[in-house]
Design a protein around this motif. Structure first.
Motif, PDB file in Angstrom:
ATOM      1  N   SER A 115      42.259  57.934  40.958  1.00  0.00           N
ATOM      2  CA  SER A 115      41.606  56.676  40.149  1.00  0.00           C
ATOM      3  C   SER A 115      40.790  56.956  39.002  1.00  0.00           C
ATOM      4  O   SER A 115      39.577  57.031  39.122  1.00  0.00           O
ATOM      5  CB  SER A 115      40.819  56.065  41.050  1.00  0.00           C
ATOM      6  OG  SER A 115      41.666  55.529  42.276  1.00  0.00           O
ATOM      7  N   ASP A 153      38.475  57.129  35.653  1.00  0.00           N
ATOM      8  CA  ASP A 153      37.499  55.985  35.060  1.00  0.00           C
ATOM      9  C   ASP A 153      37.894  55.733  33.357  1.00  0.00           C
ATOM     10  O   ASP A 153      38.996  56.622  33.227  1.00  0.00           O
ATOM     11  CB  ASP A 153      36.170  56.456  35.090  1.00  0.00           C
ATOM     12  CG  ASP A 153      35.867  57.794  34.379  1.00  0.00           C
ATOM     13  OD1 ASP A 153      36.833  58.430  33.616  1.00  0.00           O
ATOM     14  OD2 ASP A 153      34.817  58.241  34.291  1.00  0.00           O
ATOM     15  N   ALA A 173      44.464  48.282  34.589  1.00  0.00           N
ATOM     16  CA  ALA A 173      43.362  49.060  35.386  1.00  0.00           C
ATOM     17  C   ALA A 173      41.937  48.372  35.504  1.00  0.00           C
ATOM     18  O   ALA A 173      41.269  48.329  36.066  1.00  0.00           O
ATOM     19  CB  ALA A 173      43.073  50.302  34.564  1.00  0.00           C
ATOM     20  N   LEU A 174      41.653  47.477  34.001  1.00  0.00           N
ATOM     21  CA  LEU A 174      40.837  46.612  34.200  1.00  0.00           C
ATOM     22  C   LEU A 174      40.619  45.483  35.245  1.00  0.00           C
ATOM     23  O   LEU A 174      39.816  45.142  36.032  1.00  0.00           O
ATOM     24  CB  LEU A 174      40.586  45.822  32.758  1.00  0.00           C
ATOM     25  CG  LEU A 174      40.178  47.083  31.622  1.00  0.00           C
ATOM     26  CD1 LEU A 174      40.205  46.338  30.329  1.00  0.00           C
ATOM     27  CD2 LEU A 174      38.896  47.649  31.811  1.00  0.00           C
ATOM     28  N   GLU A 195      42.092  45.886  38.138  1.00  0.00           N
ATOM     29  CA  GLU A 195      42.194  46.541  39.490  1.00  0.00           C
ATOM     30  C   GLU A 195      40.489  46.778  39.665  1.00  0.00           C
ATOM     31  O   GLU A 195      39.742  46.748  40.876  1.00  0.00           O
ATOM     32  CB  GLU A 195      42.754  47.976  39.592  1.00  0.00           C
ATOM     33  CG  GLU A 195      44.138  47.499  39.662  1.00  0.00           C
ATOM     34  CD  GLU A 195      44.965  48.606  39.773  1.00  0.00           C
ATOM     35  OE1 GLU A 195      44.752  49.790  39.638  1.00  0.00           O
ATOM     36  OE2 GLU A 195      46.252  48.435  39.998  1.00  0.00           O
ATOM     37  N   GLU A 196      39.908  47.156  38.648  1.00  0.00           N
ATOM     38  CA  GLU A 196      38.437  47.421  38.584  1.00  0.00           C
ATOM     39  C   GLU A 196      37.863  46.204  38.743  1.00  0.00           C
ATOM     40  O   GLU A 196      36.663  46.148  39.565  1.00  0.00           O
ATOM     41  CB  GLU A 196      38.109  48.306  37.216  1.00  0.00           C
ATOM     42  CG  GLU A 196      38.648  49.691  37.047  1.00  0.00           C
ATOM     43  CD  GLU A 196      38.166  49.901  35.645  1.00  0.00           C
ATOM     44  OE1 GLU A 196      37.342  49.457  34.933  1.00  0.00           O
ATOM     45  OE2 GLU A 196      38.347  51.227  35.461  1.00  0.00           O
ATOM     46  N   SER A 197      38.165  44.930  38.153  1.00  0.00           N
ATOM     47  CA  SER A 197      37.372  43.718  38.568  1.00  0.00           C
ATOM     48  C   SER A 197      37.489  43.598  39.899  1.00  0.00           C
ATOM     49  O   SER A 197      36.608  42.901  40.657  1.00  0.00           O
ATOM     50  CB  SER A 197      37.860  42.732  37.518  1.00  0.00           C
ATOM     51  OG  SER A 197      39.217  42.377  38.069  1.00  0.00           O
ATOM     52  N   ASP A 245      37.806  45.480  42.462  1.00  0.00           N
ATOM     53  CA  ASP A 245      36.990  46.239  43.208  1.00  0.00           C
ATOM     54  C   ASP A 245      35.425  46.047  43.187  1.00  0.00           C
ATOM     55  O   ASP A 245      34.838  46.377  44.280  1.00  0.00           O
ATOM     56  CB  ASP A 245      37.125  47.858  42.754  1.00  0.00           C
ATOM     57  CG  ASP A 245      38.478  48.507  43.002  1.00  0.00           C
ATOM     58  OD1 ASP A 245      39.251  47.906  43.914  1.00  0.00           O
ATOM     59  OD2 ASP A 245      38.918  49.554  42.408  1.00  0.00           O
ATOM     60  N   ARG A 246      35.145  45.351  42.010  1.00  0.00           N
ATOM     61  CA  ARG A 246      33.821  44.816  42.032  1.00  0.00           C
ATOM     62  C   ARG A 246      33.521  43.557  42.656  1.00  0.00           C
ATOM     63  O   ARG A 246      32.408  43.083  42.504  1.00  0.00           O
ATOM     64  CB  ARG A 246      33.221  44.746  40.591  1.00  0.00           C
ATOM     65  CG  ARG A 246      33.097  46.220  39.800  1.00  0.00           C
ATOM     66  CD  ARG A 246      32.527  46.041  38.253  1.00  0.00           C
ATOM     67  NE  ARG A 246      33.086  45.028  37.678  1.00  0.00           N
ATOM     68  CZ  ARG A 246      34.239  45.050  36.624  1.00  0.00           C
ATOM     69  NH1 ARG A 246      34.482  46.378  36.534  1.00  0.00           N
ATOM     70  NH2 ARG A 246      34.620  44.252  35.981  1.00  0.00           N
TER      71      ARG A 246
END
Length: 77
Positions: free
Chosen positions: A16, A18, A61-62, A64-66, A68-69
């Motif tokens: 994963s 960054d 990716a962005l 998926e990161e959102s 996760d947050r």
């Protein structure tokens, strides 16, 4: 040359990554594509295609990161 596979394999092996790690992976992919195509026209076409793959991957990716947050939750009505 399967550009999607090149990008995906490197990202998958990184786990994963960054944003900075993804940028380094994308730079490595650009170098690989540049080295594989000696003719300027072919190189430009291949790099343009690679940029499309990178943009799609970055959007994923962005997203998926959102998630996760917790930013990507649907609004309740």
């Amino acid at each position: 040359m399967d550009l999607i596979r090149i990008v995906f394999d490197r990202l998958s092996s990184a786990g994963s990554p960054d944003a900075a790690a993804r940028a380094a992976i994308y730079a490595e992919c650009r170098d690989l594509v540049t080295a594989a195509h000696t003719a300027p026209t072919e190189r430009k076409i291949a790099l343009d295609e690679l940029e499309k793959v990178i943009r799609r991957q970055e959007m994923q990716a962005l997203y998926e990161e959102s998630l996760d947050r917790g930013d990507g939750k649907a609004r309740e009505t």
